[in-house]
Design an enzyme around this catalytic site. Structure first.
Site, PDB file in Angstrom:
ATOM      1  N   ARG A  51       0.827  -1.219   0.000  1.00 39.71           N
ATOM      2  CA  ARG A  51       0.000   0.000   0.000  1.00 39.71           C
ATOM      3  C   ARG A  51       0.856   1.262   0.000  1.00 39.71           C
ATOM      4  O   ARG A  51       0.613   2.184  -0.768  1.00 39.71           O
ATOM      5  CB  ARG A  51      -0.950   0.015   1.199  1.00 39.71           C
ATOM      6  CG  ARG A  51      -2.209  -0.818   0.995  1.00 39.71           C
ATOM      7  CD  ARG A  51      -3.104  -0.766   2.219  1.00 39.71           C
ATOM      8  NE  ARG A  51      -2.333  -0.897   3.445  1.00 39.71           N
ATOM      9  CZ  ARG A  51      -2.234   0.045   4.363  1.00 39.71           C
ATOM     10  NH1 ARG A  51      -2.854   1.193   4.233  1.00 39.71           N
ATOM     11  NH2 ARG A  51      -1.500  -0.157   5.436  1.00 39.71           N
ATOM     12  N   THR A  52       1.846   1.293   0.855  1.00 39.62           N
ATOM     13  CA  THR A  52       2.685   2.492   0.943  1.00 39.62           C
ATOM     14  C   THR A  52       3.466   2.699  -0.356  1.00 39.62           C
ATOM     15  O   THR A  52       3.557   3.815  -0.872  1.00 39.62           O
ATOM     16  CB  THR A  52       3.658   2.369   2.138  1.00 39.62           C
ATOM     17  OG1 THR A  52       2.894   2.116   3.310  1.00 39.62           O
ATOM     18  CG2 THR A  52       4.457   3.630   2.332  1.00 39.62           C
ATOM     19  N   LYS A  80      22.669 -10.291  -1.246  1.00 39.51           N
ATOM     20  CA  LYS A  80      24.066 -10.697  -1.425  1.00 39.51           C
ATOM     21  C   LYS A  80      24.959 -10.096  -0.340  1.00 39.51           C
ATOM     22  O   LYS A  80      26.181 -10.123  -0.445  1.00 39.51           O
ATOM     23  CB  LYS A  80      24.552 -10.295  -2.819  1.00 39.51           C
ATOM     24  CG  LYS A  80      23.710 -10.905  -3.933  1.00 39.51           C
ATOM     25  CD  LYS A  80      24.269 -10.583  -5.318  1.00 39.51           C
ATOM     26  CE  LYS A  80      23.333 -11.026  -6.419  1.00 39.51           C
ATOM     27  NZ  LYS A  80      22.365  -9.955  -6.768  1.00 39.51           N
ATOM     28  N   ARG A 101      11.813   2.120   2.947  1.00 45.59           N
ATOM     29  CA  ARG A 101      11.200   1.372   4.030  1.00 45.59           C
ATOM     30  C   ARG A 101      12.165   0.256   4.399  1.00 45.59           C
ATOM     31  O   ARG A 101      12.721  -0.402   3.521  1.00 45.59           O
ATOM     32  CB  ARG A 101       9.871   0.786   3.606  1.00 45.59           C
ATOM     33  CG  ARG A 101       9.173   0.102   4.771  1.00 45.59           C
ATOM     34  CD  ARG A 101       7.838  -0.384   4.319  1.00 45.59           C
ATOM     35  NE  ARG A 101       7.057  -0.906   5.397  1.00 45.59           N
ATOM     36  CZ  ARG A 101       6.022  -0.265   5.936  1.00 45.59           C
ATOM     37  NH1 ARG A 101       5.691   0.933   5.526  1.00 45.59           N
ATOM     38  NH2 ARG A 101       5.325  -0.838   6.879  1.00 45.59           N
ATOM     39  N   HIS A 129       6.838   6.576  10.881  1.00 47.87           N
ATOM     40  CA  HIS A 129       6.224   6.475   9.562  1.00 47.87           C
ATOM     41  C   HIS A 129       5.564   7.836   9.317  1.00 47.87           C
ATOM     42  O   HIS A 129       4.344   7.967   9.327  1.00 47.87           O
ATOM     43  CB  HIS A 129       5.189   5.336   9.575  1.00 47.87           C
ATOM     44  CG  HIS A 129       4.661   4.956   8.227  1.00 47.87           C
ATOM     45  ND1 HIS A 129       5.182   5.445   7.047  1.00 47.87           N
ATOM     46  CD2 HIS A 129       3.642   4.147   7.871  1.00 47.87           C
ATOM     47  CE1 HIS A 129       4.500   4.931   6.031  1.00 47.87           C
ATOM     48  NE2 HIS A 129       3.560   4.147   6.507  1.00 47.87           N
TER      49      HIS A 129
END
Ligand code: ZN
Lengths: 302, 154
Positions: A51-52, A80, A101, A129
């Site tokens: 959603r974000t 990696k 994020r 957030h």
């Protein structure tokens, strides 16, 4: 605000909150404005949050910019063993703005100190957030016509909920009266109560959702998650006490709106959705306008 | 007798330098690490598990020809907030100092939050000191608070 990263909600002042709200209002009237043409936004999602991510991508697309990035770490160099330090150093030369994020707390602050490219924190673990908080503020402003002197009920998990803590910090600039409604196990941490006390703000704390509900301008619902309880029996006993039902809204103010950062589980019954006081789906849509406002403001385009 | 021995330790020895007293015995090695005493080539004398009314068991460090600037010595306030300093010139105590917790702690301490980026990637920790009486550190990165009892020295 030009070139200034947005990592925590407290990075912005009250005036800057109001400025974002005002620009978001312009984008709501005219969402498509090709002012980000030629700009590249790196969307670095070290953990998935569909959603974000889509909300940011939609915002960039409506502004005519381009998005690069990744949405999980399985296919990226992070698997990696590349450090966040190296990823940020490299990506910085590819883009004008970083949206990130990351599951680790403090990762966005660290990234913002490694590069001259501004960083927008789209969630760092349980910490911050801020774009969610700004869209909450925009939603409240839009439905109430002001942010000043409102009575805001915050319900559910007030202990661990990062959206709750950020919203409290932001709203406390506007002389809000808070009502905190939660089970004992999930009460608002003392440090936030001390903070409100120092500001001279009025707050009430209790366990019952139905009490005083006629005073509310905003009811902000959050999820009560099973894993937060040490005792599963306690969870079963309490979960139903924090479910909003349509009949509870009968005596409430005409201007009342119910907000929820979504996704919801069972804390708002579906019969509330039909009530004009339910605002959580519109709230999610506001996220795109607010993210347009934040990005153009940071890039110095607004 | 112990008291006398203690007394003797304090007044004997150094001509010029610094005596750090009232260090809780169990944090002596942390104090040594914080001040980087393992890299000093001047004579140093340690005493530990000495009886103390206030601390139970205390430690004392005597450093010849070594003096500290406040900014450095204050770092030990994180683990030894009651430490006292005697500055010695020509066998005489010329100045007494107490340590004071600084406003900001860079390096030295570890963030209590296992999900903090500083515990997962090579980063120098940084904290704002939000309480000095019962020490509370707010992590500059994850914003979580590390309390006095959880302070772990790197
Ligand atoms: Zn931390």
């Amino acid at each position: 605000m030009k070139n200034k990263s947005l990592v925590s909600i407290t990075d912005y002042s009250k005036d800057e909150y109001l400025r974002i709200i005002s620009i978001a209002g312009e984008f709501e009237k005219q969402p498509v404005q090709p002012i980000m043409q030629g700009k590249v936004v790196a969307n670095l999602f070290f953990e998935p949050s569909t959603r974000t991510r889509l909300s940011f991508e939609s915002a960039v697309n409506r502004l005519g910019g381009r998005v690069i990035g990744f949405s999980d770490t399985l296919s990226s160099s992070v698997t990696k063993g590349e450090t966040l330090y190296d990823t940020i150093k490299i990506v910085s030369s590819y883009c004008d703005l970083i949206v990130m994020r990351h599951p680790l707390e403090g990762s966005a602050r660290f990234a913002s100190e490694l590069t001259t490219v501004p960083v927008i924190n789209a969630g760092d673990g349980a910490n911050q957030h801020p774009t969610q908080t700004l869209l909450d503020l925009y939603s409240i402003y839009k439905t109430q016509g002001t942010l000043e002197n409102l009575t805001v009920f915050i319900v559910g998990d007030l202990k661990y909920g990062r959206t709750v803590h950020s919203l409290l910090m932001a709203l406390s600039q506007f002389k809000t009266t808070f009502h905190f409604i939660s089970p004992d196990e999930l009460k608002i941490p003392d440090e936030y109560k001390f903070y409100l006390h120092r500001l001279g703000l009025d707050y009430h704390e209790r366990k019952e959702l139905a009490v005083d509900v006629e005073k509310a301008d905003i009811i902000y619902m959050t999820r009560v998650q099973k894993e937060r309880f040490s005792d599963p029996i306690e969870y079963e006993k309490t979960k139903n006490a924090y479910v909003l039902k349509n009949k509870m809204l009968a005596r409430t103010k005409d201007n009342l709106k119910v907000l929820h950062p979504l996704p919801r589980v069972s804390e708002i019954e579906q019969d509330v959705d039909m009530n004009p006081k339910a605002y959580y789906f519109e709230q999610a849509r506001n996220g795109v306008y607010v993210r347009q406002a934040i990005m153009t403001s940071i890039l110095g385009l607004k | 007798m112990l008291h006398m021995k203690d007394k003797k330790m304090e007044v004997s020895a150094i001509e010029n330098g610094t005596v750090i007293d009232h260090i809780p015995a169990k944090v002596l090695f942390k104090v040594i690490a914080i001040l980087g005493l393992d890299h000093i080539d001047k004579p140093i004398t340690f005493g530990t598990n000495l009886d103390s009314k206030k601390l139970g068991k205390k430690a004392i460090i005597k450093l010849s020809e070594t003096f500290f600037i406040d900014k450095d010595i204050n770092k030990i306030a994180l683990v030894a907030p009651q430490a006292k300093l005697n500055i010695i010139k020509n066998y005489t105590v010329v100045e007494k100092k107490i340590v004071e917790v600084p406003d900001e702690i860079i390096g030295i301490a570890k963030c209590v939050n296992p999900k903090c980026i500083t515990n997962n990637e090579k980063i120098v920790t940084k904290f704002q000191v939000i309480s000095k009486t019962e020490v509370q550190l707010r992590c500059h990165y994850c914003e979580k608070i590390t309390n006095q009892e959880n302070i772990e020295i790197i």
